[in-house]
Write a protein that holds these residues in place. Structure first.
Motif, mmCIF file in Angstrom:
data_model
loop_
_atom_site.group_PDB
_atom_site.id
_atom_site.type_symbol
_atom_site.label_atom_id
_atom_site.label_comp_id
_atom_site.label_asym_id
_atom_site.label_seq_id
_atom_site.Cartn_x
_atom_site.Cartn_y
_atom_site.Cartn_z
ATOM 1 N N MET A 206 51.458 12.369 49.936
ATOM 2 C CA MET A 206 50.979 13.733 49.728
ATOM 3 C C MET A 206 52.091 14.569 49.116
ATOM 4 O O MET A 206 53.265 14.328 49.383
ATOM 5 C CB MET A 206 50.576 14.376 51.062
ATOM 6 C CG MET A 206 49.466 13.702 51.797
ATOM 7 S SD MET A 206 49.347 14.322 53.498
ATOM 8 C CE MET A 206 50.838 13.604 54.215
ATOM 9 N N HIS A 207 51.697 15.554 48.321
ATOM 10 C CA HIS A 207 52.660 16.518 47.809
ATOM 11 C C HIS A 207 52.590 17.754 48.695
ATOM 12 O O HIS A 207 51.553 18.412 48.795
ATOM 13 C CB HIS A 207 52.350 16.887 46.362
ATOM 14 C CG HIS A 207 53.413 17.733 45.728
ATOM 15 N ND1 HIS A 207 53.295 19.095 45.565
ATOM 16 C CD2 HIS A 207 54.641 17.402 45.233
ATOM 17 C CE1 HIS A 207 54.378 19.569 44.988
ATOM 18 N NE2 HIS A 207 55.207 18.574 44.779
ATOM 19 N N LEU A 208 53.699 18.072 49.381
ATOM 20 C CA LEU A 208 53.750 19.209 50.285
ATOM 21 C C LEU A 208 54.695 20.283 49.743
ATOM 22 O O LEU A 208 55.723 19.962 49.138
ATOM 23 C CB LEU A 208 54.218 18.778 51.680
ATOM 24 C CG LEU A 208 53.307 17.800 52.433
ATOM 25 C CD1 LEU A 208 53.906 17.453 53.797
ATOM 26 C CD2 LEU A 208 51.905 18.375 52.601
ATOM 27 N N VAL A 209 54.322 21.527 49.973
ATOM 28 C CA VAL A 209 55.110 22.670 49.521
ATOM 29 C C VAL A 209 55.245 23.651 50.678
ATOM 30 O O VAL A 209 54.254 23.995 51.339
ATOM 31 C CB VAL A 209 54.439 23.381 48.329
ATOM 32 C CG1 VAL A 209 55.221 24.638 47.945
ATOM 33 C CG2 VAL A 209 54.314 22.441 47.142
ATOM 34 N N TRP A 210 56.495 24.098 50.926
ATOM 35 C CA TRP A 210 56.778 25.159 51.893
ATOM 36 C C TRP A 210 57.357 26.333 51.095
ATOM 37 O O TRP A 210 58.339 26.174 50.378
ATOM 38 C CB TRP A 210 57.796 24.708 52.921
ATOM 39 C CG TRP A 210 57.391 23.535 53.775
ATOM 40 C CD1 TRP A 210 56.909 23.578 55.044
ATOM 41 C CD2 TRP A 210 57.486 22.140 53.446
ATOM 42 N NE1 TRP A 210 56.681 22.296 55.530
ATOM 43 C CE2 TRP A 210 57.027 21.398 54.564
ATOM 44 C CE3 TRP A 210 57.896 21.451 52.307
ATOM 45 C CZ2 TRP A 210 56.988 20.014 54.591
ATOM 46 C CZ3 TRP A 210 57.845 20.060 52.306
ATOM 47 C CH2 TRP A 210 57.392 19.353 53.441
ATOM 48 N N MET A 211 56.766 27.528 51.228
ATOM 49 C CA MET A 211 57.180 28.639 50.367
ATOM 50 C C MET A 211 57.277 29.932 51.163
ATOM 51 O O MET A 211 56.426 30.230 52.005
ATOM 52 C CB MET A 211 56.179 28.812 49.221
ATOM 53 C CG MET A 211 56.532 29.919 48.238
ATOM 54 S SD MET A 211 55.462 29.925 46.779
ATOM 55 C CE MET A 211 53.896 30.387 47.518
ATOM 56 N N LEU A 212 58.330 30.718 50.863
ATOM 57 C CA LEU A 212 58.479 32.055 51.410
ATOM 58 C C LEU A 212 58.595 33.043 50.257
ATOM 59 O O LEU A 212 59.451 32.888 49.380
ATOM 60 C CB LEU A 212 59.729 32.148 52.298
ATOM 61 C CG LEU A 212 59.970 33.530 52.922
ATOM 62 C CD1 LEU A 212 58.891 33.874 53.931
ATOM 63 C CD2 LEU A 212 61.350 33.594 53.575
ATOM 64 N N LYS A 213 57.727 34.043 50.259
ATOM 65 C CA LYS A 213 57.765 35.106 49.252
ATOM 66 C C LYS A 213 57.594 36.427 49.980
ATOM 67 O O LYS A 213 56.513 36.725 50.506
ATOM 68 C CB LYS A 213 56.673 34.917 48.208
ATOM 69 C CG LYS A 213 56.739 35.952 47.094
ATOM 70 C CD LYS A 213 55.702 35.679 46.022
ATOM 71 C CE LYS A 213 55.814 36.694 44.886
ATOM 72 N NZ LYS A 213 54.796 36.441 43.827
#
Length: 266
Positions: A206-213
């Motif tokens: 799986m392609h996982l993304v963790w993001m903070l904006k």
């Protein structure tokens, strides 16, 4: 023996008259051109070209559609801080020079394309990776990786970088005990966290993304939003972080990951 042309992710025509031996032959080619033919009778191209990719195998339909929607690396290069592609067993950071060091055992597996030693395995207290002292993030950030879970352990980490448990911490979790990805940030003026809403499947890339904006934290799986929260009180501070790991937590009670990682970007 089948050749297919896709336009905007849709099959636009195919033929099955290619030789039964199949595939291009493994020879050196001396006349390779963009925009010009090797046949003198062909006219020069009158087109604009961009974001050209060549793969060494036939892609599936879903991979073709994913490739079509993948942002150009050139569009992101100014924001890319670190990139660990995991090629042929190497764990070097090709972008920022923050090379991963196995501590103490190095375990490697095939990547999602079947390339030997194309991914790193974390499995226990002997197979995590240590990163050099660095800031890594001091504002909005995004961490992305290809991940395959073998089992779910409580708060197993992909990327955990801090100066101690809960001290100036950037924390991307591949799984809670319920197999859900999680993101947490601890800074001088507050903290925040977000947990994905669904459990991840085992034995599946799986392609996982963790993001903070800003004060919004998000988690994505294969391009789809699976968790978000606007409760982050602070973004990471600009300071040197000295306890940074892949596959290991700064919290003594957290489990070690039981997963394979590849193509990690920050």
């Amino acid at each position: 023996t089948i050749a297919t042309v896709y336009v905007n992710g849709t099959n636009d025509g195919q033929v099955s008259s290619f030789p039964a031996t199949g595939g291009a032959q493994n020879i050196v080619r001396h006349r390779c051109l963009f925009g010009k033919s090797n046949l003198d009778s062909d006219l020069p191209s009158d087109v604009a070209l961009d974001d050209i990719r060549i793969y060494k195998r036939a892609l599936t339909v879903s991979e073709i559609q994913q490739d079509m929607n993948m942002a150009s690396v050139q569009n992101l290069i100014g924001s890319l801080v670190n990139y660990w592609p995991i090629n042929a067993g190497e764990t070097k950071d090709w972008q920022g020079g923050m090379h991963m060091v196995a501590s103490p055992q190095r375990i490697q597996e095939s990547d999602r394309f079947g390339n030997a030693n194309g991914a790193v395995r974390v499995a226990n207290s002997s197979s995590y990776y240590t990163l050099p002292f660095n800031v890594y993030a001091d504002s909005d950030f995004t961490v992305t990786a290809w991940v395959k879970y073998y089992s779910c352990t409580s708060f197993a980490k992909l990327f955990d970088c801090a100066n101690g448990p809960g001290v100036e911490m950037i924390n991307t979790v591949i799984s809670t005990s319920s197999c859900t990805p999680y993101l947490a940030v601890y800074a001088h003026s507050g903290s925040g966290s977000v947990t994905a809403g669904a459990a991840m499947p085992l034995n599946t890339w799986m392609h996982l993304v963790w993001m903070l904006k800003g004060n919004n934290g998000s988690v994505y799986k294969n391009g789809a939003l699976i968790g978000s929260s606007a409760t982050f009180a602070s973004r990471p501070d600009h300071l040197l972080r000295k306890l940074c790991y892949m596959g290991k937590s700064n919290w003594a009670g957290n489990g070690f990951g039981d997963a394979v990682f590849d193509e990690i970007r920050l």
